[in-house]
Design a protein around this motif. Structure first.
Motif, PDB file in Angstrom:
ATOM      1  N   LEU A 160       0.875  -1.182   0.090  1.00  0.00           N
ATOM      2  CA  LEU A 160      -0.024  -0.104  -0.044  1.00  0.00           C
ATOM      3  C   LEU A 160       0.755   1.275  -0.076  1.00  0.00           C
ATOM      4  CD1 LEU A 160      -2.875   1.056   0.078  1.00  0.00           C
ATOM      5  CD2 LEU A 160      -2.784   0.982   2.436  1.00  0.00           C
ATOM      6  N   ALA A 161       1.813   1.449   0.974  1.00  0.00           N
ATOM      7  CA  ALA A 161       2.741   2.538   1.046  1.00  0.00           C
ATOM      8  C   ALA A 161       3.595   2.441  -0.321  1.00  0.00           C
ATOM      9  CB  ALA A 161       3.708   2.353   1.963  1.00  0.00           C
ATOM     10  N   ALA A 162       3.991   1.584  -1.051  1.00  0.00           N
ATOM     11  CA  ALA A 162       4.871   1.634  -2.208  1.00  0.00           C
ATOM     12  C   ALA A 162       4.034   2.125  -3.341  1.00  0.00           C
ATOM     13  CB  ALA A 162       5.380   0.258  -2.602  1.00  0.00           C
ATOM     14  N   LEU A 163       2.659   1.659  -3.631  1.00  0.00           N
ATOM     15  CA  LEU A 163       1.764   2.172  -4.357  1.00  0.00           C
ATOM     16  C   LEU A 163       1.195   3.636  -4.308  1.00  0.00           C
ATOM     17  CD1 LEU A 163      -0.367  -1.228  -4.789  1.00  0.00           C
ATOM     18  CD2 LEU A 163       1.408  -0.432  -6.344  1.00  0.00           C
ATOM     19  N   ILE A 164       1.117   4.025  -2.965  1.00  0.00           N
ATOM     20  CA  ILE A 164       0.764   5.400  -2.979  1.00  0.00           C
ATOM     21  C   ILE A 164       1.705   6.268  -3.349  1.00  0.00           C
ATOM     22  CG2 ILE A 164       0.283   7.240  -1.311  1.00  0.00           C
ATOM     23  CD1 ILE A 164      -1.348   4.882   0.218  1.00  0.00           C
ATOM     24  N   LEU A 165       3.069   5.841  -2.869  1.00  0.00           N
ATOM     25  CA  LEU A 165       4.156   6.812  -3.201  1.00  0.00           C
ATOM     26  C   LEU A 165       4.522   6.739  -4.827  1.00  0.00           C
ATOM     27  CD1 LEU A 165       6.643   8.359  -2.281  1.00  0.00           C
ATOM     28  CD2 LEU A 165       7.963   6.166  -1.935  1.00  0.00           C
ATOM     29  N   CYS A 166       4.208   5.626  -5.612  1.00  0.00           N
ATOM     30  CA  CYS A 166       4.411   5.462  -6.879  1.00  0.00           C
ATOM     31  C   CYS A 166       3.507   6.164  -7.459  1.00  0.00           C
ATOM     32  CB  CYS A 166       4.367   3.951  -7.290  1.00  0.00           C
ATOM     33  SG  CYS A 166       4.224   3.727  -9.080  1.00  0.00           S
ATOM     34  N   GLY A 167       2.154   6.347  -7.132  1.00  0.00           N
ATOM     35  CA  GLY A 167       0.976   6.951  -7.884  1.00  0.00           C
ATOM     36  C   GLY A 167       1.477   8.393  -7.576  1.00  0.00           C
ATOM     37  N   ALA A 168       1.742   8.980  -6.241  1.00  0.00           N
ATOM     38  CA  ALA A 168       2.107  10.340  -6.087  1.00  0.00           C
ATOM     39  C   ALA A 168       3.235  10.937  -6.937  1.00  0.00           C
ATOM     40  CB  ALA A 168       2.125  10.680  -4.710  1.00  0.00           C
ATOM     41  N   LEU A 169       4.101  10.134  -7.013  1.00  0.00           N
ATOM     42  CA  LEU A 169       5.463  10.487  -7.577  1.00  0.00           C
ATOM     43  C   LEU A 169       5.186  10.616  -9.239  1.00  0.00           C
ATOM     44  CD1 LEU A 169       8.397   9.014  -5.637  1.00  0.00           C
ATOM     45  CD2 LEU A 169       7.835  11.489  -5.913  1.00  0.00           C
ATOM     46  N   SER A 170       4.501   9.450  -9.647  1.00  0.00           N
ATOM     47  CA  SER A 170       4.398   9.410 -11.053  1.00  0.00           C
ATOM     48  C   SER A 170       3.583  10.638 -11.618  1.00  0.00           C
ATOM     49  CB  SER A 170       3.843   8.023 -11.784  1.00  0.00           C
ATOM     50  OG  SER A 170       2.627   7.857 -10.969  1.00  0.00           O
ATOM     51  N   PHE A 171       2.345  10.877 -10.590  1.00  0.00           N
ATOM     52  CA  PHE A 171       1.454  11.906 -11.266  1.00  0.00           C
ATOM     53  C   PHE A 171       2.252  13.114 -11.162  1.00  0.00           C
ATOM     54  CE2 PHE A 171      -1.485  15.394  -9.989  1.00  0.00           C
ATOM     55  CZ  PHE A 171      -2.375  15.245 -11.035  1.00  0.00           C
ATOM     56  N   VAL A 172       2.737  13.681 -10.225  1.00  0.00           N
ATOM     57  CA  VAL A 172       3.734  14.902 -10.210  1.00  0.00           C
ATOM     58  C   VAL A 172       4.665  15.162 -11.252  1.00  0.00           C
ATOM     59  CG1 VAL A 172       4.978  16.377  -8.781  1.00  0.00           C
ATOM     60  CG2 VAL A 172       3.108  15.155  -7.743  1.00  0.00           C
ATOM     61  N   LEU A 173       5.384  14.076 -11.508  1.00  0.00           N
ATOM     62  CA  LEU A 173       6.241  14.230 -12.537  1.00  0.00           C
ATOM     63  C   LEU A 173       5.723  14.193 -13.676  1.00  0.00           C
ATOM     64  CD1 LEU A 173       8.950  11.616 -11.304  1.00  0.00           C
ATOM     65  CD2 LEU A 173       9.429  14.109 -11.103  1.00  0.00           C
ATOM     66  N   LEU A 174       4.988  13.459 -14.147  1.00  0.00           N
ATOM     67  CA  LEU A 174       4.153  13.613 -15.705  1.00  0.00           C
ATOM     68  C   LEU A 174       3.430  15.171 -15.651  1.00  0.00           C
ATOM     69  CD1 LEU A 174       2.430  10.181 -15.551  1.00  0.00           C
ATOM     70  CD2 LEU A 174       4.113  10.824 -17.313  1.00  0.00           C
ATOM     71  N   LEU A 175       2.675  15.435 -14.475  1.00  0.00           N
ATOM     72  CA  LEU A 175       2.145  16.733 -14.589  1.00  0.00           C
ATOM     73  C   LEU A 175       3.194  17.880 -14.835  1.00  0.00           C
ATOM     74  CD1 LEU A 175      -0.644  18.032 -14.749  1.00  0.00           C
ATOM     75  CD2 LEU A 175      -0.523  18.307 -12.023  1.00  0.00           C
ATOM     76  N   ALA A 176       4.365  17.690 -14.068  1.00  0.00           N
ATOM     77  CA  ALA A 176       5.417  18.725 -14.252  1.00  0.00           C
ATOM     78  C   ALA A 176       5.810  18.720 -15.609  1.00  0.00           C
ATOM     79  CB  ALA A 176       6.475  18.455 -13.084  1.00  0.00           C
ATOM     80  N   ALA A 177       6.107  17.441 -16.255  1.00  0.00           N
ATOM     81  CA  ALA A 177       6.650  17.437 -17.263  1.00  0.00           C
ATOM     82  C   ALA A 177       5.891  17.932 -18.666  1.00  0.00           C
ATOM     83  CB  ALA A 177       7.135  16.003 -17.796  1.00  0.00           C
ATOM     84  N   THR A 178       4.629  17.797 -18.484  1.00  0.00           N
ATOM     85  CA  THR A 178       3.624  18.357 -19.537  1.00  0.00           C
ATOM     86  C   THR A 178       3.162  19.755 -19.392  1.00  0.00           C
ATOM     87  OG1 THR A 178       1.829  17.520 -18.369  1.00  0.00           O
ATOM     88  CG2 THR A 178       2.971  15.907 -20.209  1.00  0.00           C
ATOM     89  N   SER A 179       3.138  20.142 -18.240  1.00  0.00           N
ATOM     90  CA  SER A 179       2.613  21.550 -17.856  1.00  0.00           C
ATOM     91  C   SER A 179       3.137  22.606 -16.493  1.00  0.00           C
ATOM     92  CB  SER A 179       1.007  21.395 -17.662  1.00  0.00           C
ATOM     93  OG  SER A 179       0.644  20.422 -16.729  1.00  0.00           O
ATOM     94  N   TRP A 180       4.542  22.435 -16.423  1.00  0.00           N
ATOM     95  CA  TRP A 180       5.237  22.875 -15.499  1.00  0.00           C
ATOM     96  C   TRP A 180       4.470  24.219 -14.997  1.00  0.00           C
ATOM     97  CZ3 TRP A 180       7.336  22.236 -11.075  1.00  0.00           C
ATOM     98  CH2 TRP A 180       7.847  23.190 -10.393  1.00  0.00           C
ATOM     99  N   ARG A 181       4.400  25.220 -16.187  1.00  0.00           N
ATOM    100  CA  ARG A 181       3.943  26.413 -15.806  1.00  0.00           C
ATOM    101  C   ARG A 181       2.565  26.678 -14.979  1.00  0.00           C
ATOM    102  NH1 ARG A 181       6.427  30.714 -20.386  1.00  0.00           N
ATOM    103  NH2 ARG A 181       8.465  29.989 -20.080  1.00  0.00           N
TER     104      ARG A 181
END
Length: 200
Positions: A176-197
């Motif tokens: 559970l902890a690993a999946l939550i961390l994976c989800g949070a990191l992947s979402f933030v990184l993908l969002l930052a890569a596509t729409s940082w501003r």
């Protein structure tokens, strides 16, 4: 805040679009994460006797997402002084959700949950159309505001699903902890890569 603009709909548009973008940015990964992890989380937090409610909670997650968005749209319409349109949308969503529940009831508790989510989703175009009409902007402009958070959420879903298969044998709490961390990191990184501003 919308009401302060009075009849100046053009002035309210940036505020509404920023609010919508922020709401989708928070709610889309939250409810998708809930749908993905509901079964595991219920088993760990409530015990094996509650395990059957995990899939039901997962099926209810889309309904939760749409109802939160509809509350936001309703607040905007009330701010614009369009209570009549808001009442019509409330009645429409009630009919859609009610019909979904009635149809789903033939398939048990999971059918009811799925029917509620499907009914809530089916009225989304009506909310989008009314909002675009009242703001005097194209529906495509409203959809574009939500597109990047939705795409980042889709990437998050793929990452969490892929990791979940790899760590299925791990201890439940560690999973559970690993999946939550994976989800949070992947979402933030993908969002930052596509729409940082926009994210900033």
């Amino acid at each position: 805040a919308v009401a302060q603009w009075g009849d100046n709909r053009a002035g309210a548009v940036p505020l509404v679009l920023r609010g919508l973008r922020g709401l989708v940015m928070v709610l889309a990964p939250l409810f998708c994460g809930l749908a993905l992890l509901a079964t595991l989380a219920v088993k760990l937090l409530l015990g094996p006797s509650w395990a059957a409610t995990g899939p039901i909670l997962a099926l209810l997650a889309p309904a939760g997402f749409f109802l939160c968005l509809y509350s936001f749209v309703g607040a905007v319409l009330m701010g614009l002084g369009r209570s009549a349109q808001q009442l019509r949308l409330i009645l429409l969503s009630g009919i859609g959700i009610g019909a979904g529940i009635l149809i789903g009831a033939h398939y048990g508790a999971e059918g009811v949950a799925a029917g509620m989510s499907i009914g809530a989703a089916l009225v989304a175009p009506a909310y989008l159309r009314v909002l675009s009409t009242q703001l005097a902007i194209a529906t495509s402009r409203i959809a574009a505001e939500a597109a990047l958070p939705v795409l980042a959420t889709a990437g998050m879903v793929l990452a969490v699903a892929a990791l979940g298969r790899q760590i299925a044998a791990w201890d439940g709490w560690v999973q559970l902890a690993a999946l939550i961390l994976c989800g949070a990191l992947s979402f933030v990184l993908l969002l930052a890569a596509t729409s940082w501003r926009r994210l900033a």
